[in-house]
Design a protein around this motif. Structure first.
Motif, mmCIF file in Angstrom:
data_model
loop_
_atom_site.group_PDB
_atom_site.id
_atom_site.type_symbol
_atom_site.label_atom_id
_atom_site.label_comp_id
_atom_site.label_asym_id
_atom_site.label_seq_id
_atom_site.Cartn_x
_atom_site.Cartn_y
_atom_site.Cartn_z
ATOM 1 N N LYS A 100 0.853 -1.296 0.016
ATOM 2 C CA LYS A 100 -0.037 -0.002 0.021
ATOM 3 C C LYS A 100 0.930 1.312 0.042
ATOM 4 C CE LYS A 100 -3.623 2.230 2.564
ATOM 5 N NZ LYS A 100 -4.330 2.359 3.800
ATOM 6 N N VAL A 101 0.599 2.234 -1.018
ATOM 7 C CA VAL A 101 1.386 3.609 -1.011
ATOM 8 C C VAL A 101 0.447 4.673 -0.915
ATOM 9 C CG1 VAL A 101 2.991 4.559 -2.635
ATOM 10 C CG2 VAL A 101 2.876 2.100 -2.650
ATOM 11 N N GLU A 102 0.899 5.614 -0.128
ATOM 12 C CA GLU A 102 -0.001 6.689 0.008
ATOM 13 C C GLU A 102 -0.062 7.279 -1.397
ATOM 14 O OE1 GLU A 102 1.291 9.244 3.250
ATOM 15 O OE2 GLU A 102 1.276 7.708 4.822
ATOM 16 N N GLU A 103 -0.928 8.487 -1.352
ATOM 17 C CA GLU A 103 -1.113 9.316 -2.585
ATOM 18 C C GLU A 103 0.105 10.209 -2.541
ATOM 19 O OE1 GLU A 103 -3.758 13.185 -3.473
ATOM 20 O OE2 GLU A 103 -4.906 11.255 -2.401
ATOM 21 N N ILE A 104 0.541 10.375 -3.998
ATOM 22 C CA ILE A 104 1.607 11.299 -4.139
ATOM 23 C C ILE A 104 1.204 12.854 -3.744
ATOM 24 C CG2 ILE A 104 3.229 12.358 -6.052
ATOM 25 C CD1 ILE A 104 2.749 9.644 -7.531
ATOM 26 N N ARG A 105 2.241 13.353 -2.858
ATOM 27 C CA ARG A 105 1.920 14.706 -2.713
ATOM 28 C C ARG A 105 3.310 15.474 -3.099
ATOM 29 N NH1 ARG A 105 1.455 13.656 3.649
ATOM 30 N NH2 ARG A 105 2.432 11.650 3.223
ATOM 31 N N ILE A 106 2.921 16.866 -2.962
ATOM 32 C CA ILE A 106 3.974 17.973 -3.148
ATOM 33 C C ILE A 106 4.588 18.679 -1.898
ATOM 34 C CG2 ILE A 106 4.479 19.835 -4.769
ATOM 35 C CD1 ILE A 106 2.891 18.755 -6.670
ATOM 36 N N ASP A 107 5.901 18.446 -1.822
ATOM 37 C CA ASP A 107 6.356 19.295 -0.617
ATOM 38 C C ASP A 107 6.356 20.580 -0.792
ATOM 39 O OD1 ASP A 107 8.566 20.430 1.080
ATOM 40 O OD2 ASP A 107 9.434 18.629 1.117
ATOM 41 N N PRO A 108 5.812 21.525 0.108
ATOM 42 C CA PRO A 108 5.500 22.930 -0.217
ATOM 43 C C PRO A 108 6.530 23.713 -0.133
ATOM 44 C CG PRO A 108 4.717 22.214 1.921
ATOM 45 C CD PRO A 108 5.209 20.894 1.173
ATOM 46 N N LEU A 109 7.627 23.150 0.288
ATOM 47 C CA LEU A 109 9.080 23.787 0.486
ATOM 48 C C LEU A 109 9.968 23.816 -0.653
ATOM 49 C CD1 LEU A 109 10.068 23.321 4.117
ATOM 50 C CD2 LEU A 109 8.978 25.136 3.309
ATOM 51 N N THR A 110 9.969 22.460 -1.196
ATOM 52 C CA THR A 110 11.000 22.273 -2.182
ATOM 53 C C THR A 110 10.095 22.005 -3.572
ATOM 54 O OG1 THR A 110 10.720 19.804 -2.040
ATOM 55 C CG2 THR A 110 12.561 20.958 -0.788
ATOM 56 N N GLU A 111 8.804 21.872 -3.614
ATOM 57 C CA GLU A 111 8.039 21.622 -4.904
ATOM 58 C C GLU A 111 8.461 20.245 -5.592
ATOM 59 O OE1 GLU A 111 7.583 25.007 -7.200
ATOM 60 O OE2 GLU A 111 7.138 26.367 -5.636
ATOM 61 N N LYS A 112 9.030 19.440 -4.797
ATOM 62 C CA LYS A 112 9.083 18.002 -5.035
ATOM 63 C C LYS A 112 8.205 17.039 -4.574
ATOM 64 C CE LYS A 112 13.398 18.883 -6.579
ATOM 65 N NZ LYS A 112 13.725 18.699 -7.813
ATOM 66 N N ARG A 113 8.084 16.073 -5.671
ATOM 67 C CA ARG A 113 6.865 15.139 -5.245
ATOM 68 C C ARG A 113 7.379 13.967 -4.262
ATOM 69 N NH1 ARG A 113 3.876 13.096 -10.355
ATOM 70 N NH2 ARG A 113 6.011 12.280 -10.885
ATOM 71 N N PHE A 114 6.345 13.355 -3.581
ATOM 72 C CA PHE A 114 6.996 12.385 -2.457
ATOM 73 C C PHE A 114 5.527 11.678 -2.103
ATOM 74 C CE2 PHE A 114 5.372 15.869 -0.042
ATOM 75 C CZ PHE A 114 4.993 15.162 1.184
ATOM 76 N N THR A 115 6.045 10.465 -1.484
ATOM 77 C CA THR A 115 4.960 9.512 -0.996
ATOM 78 C C THR A 115 5.576 8.445 -0.048
ATOM 79 O OG1 THR A 115 2.992 7.954 -1.607
ATOM 80 C CG2 THR A 115 4.990 7.613 -2.974
#
Length: 128
Positions: A98-113
């Motif tokens: 199970k993988v969480e939804e991909i989000r965007i780091d508000p500080l770096t604007e990079k995608r993570f999950t």
């Protein structure tokens, strides 16, 4: 004085075979050395990912469970950098992880999950 570098991350697992499979077969770490320590009834497995990341995977008889809350004191999560986060999400989900939804780091604007290892240790994928 030399700069500090991270040498390794040590993880104690509840099921050695299950965690060994997860870190080697699913995540792709290479086995460096596997040792059974009779006096401790414990395995120690040294793993590497290229020249940069090293994990020491330990097993002990009946280790206590660690309480893990997102904002608790201590190690929060492991983070691995990837080039294509969607590829990894698709791959992990194909392994029934199970993988969480991909989000965007508000500080770096990079995608993570995030996803979890077999003992619920949080693992982050952070897109380069």
């Amino acid at each position: 004085m030399d700069k500090l570098k991270i040498h390794h991350i040590a993880i104690i697992c509840s099921s050695y075979e299950r965690s060994k499979h997860f870190y080697t077969t699913i995540l792709g770490f290479q086995m460096i050395n596997e040792t059974y320590r009779e006096e401790r009834r414990s395995y120690k497995l040294d793993l590497s990912m290229g020249n940069h990341t090293r994990i020491e995977l330990f097993s002990f008889p009946e280790p206590p469970r660690r309480q893990s809350y997102p904002e608790a004191t201590g190690l929060r999560h492991l983070a691995f950098q990837v080039n294509n986060i969607e590829e990894w999400v698709t791959y992990l989900e194909s392994k029934n992880i199970k993988v969480e939804e991909i989000r965007i780091d508000p500080l770096t604007e990079k995608r993570f999950t995030f996803f979890s290892d077999p003992d619920d240790l949080p693992i982050e994928l952070y897109e380069a």
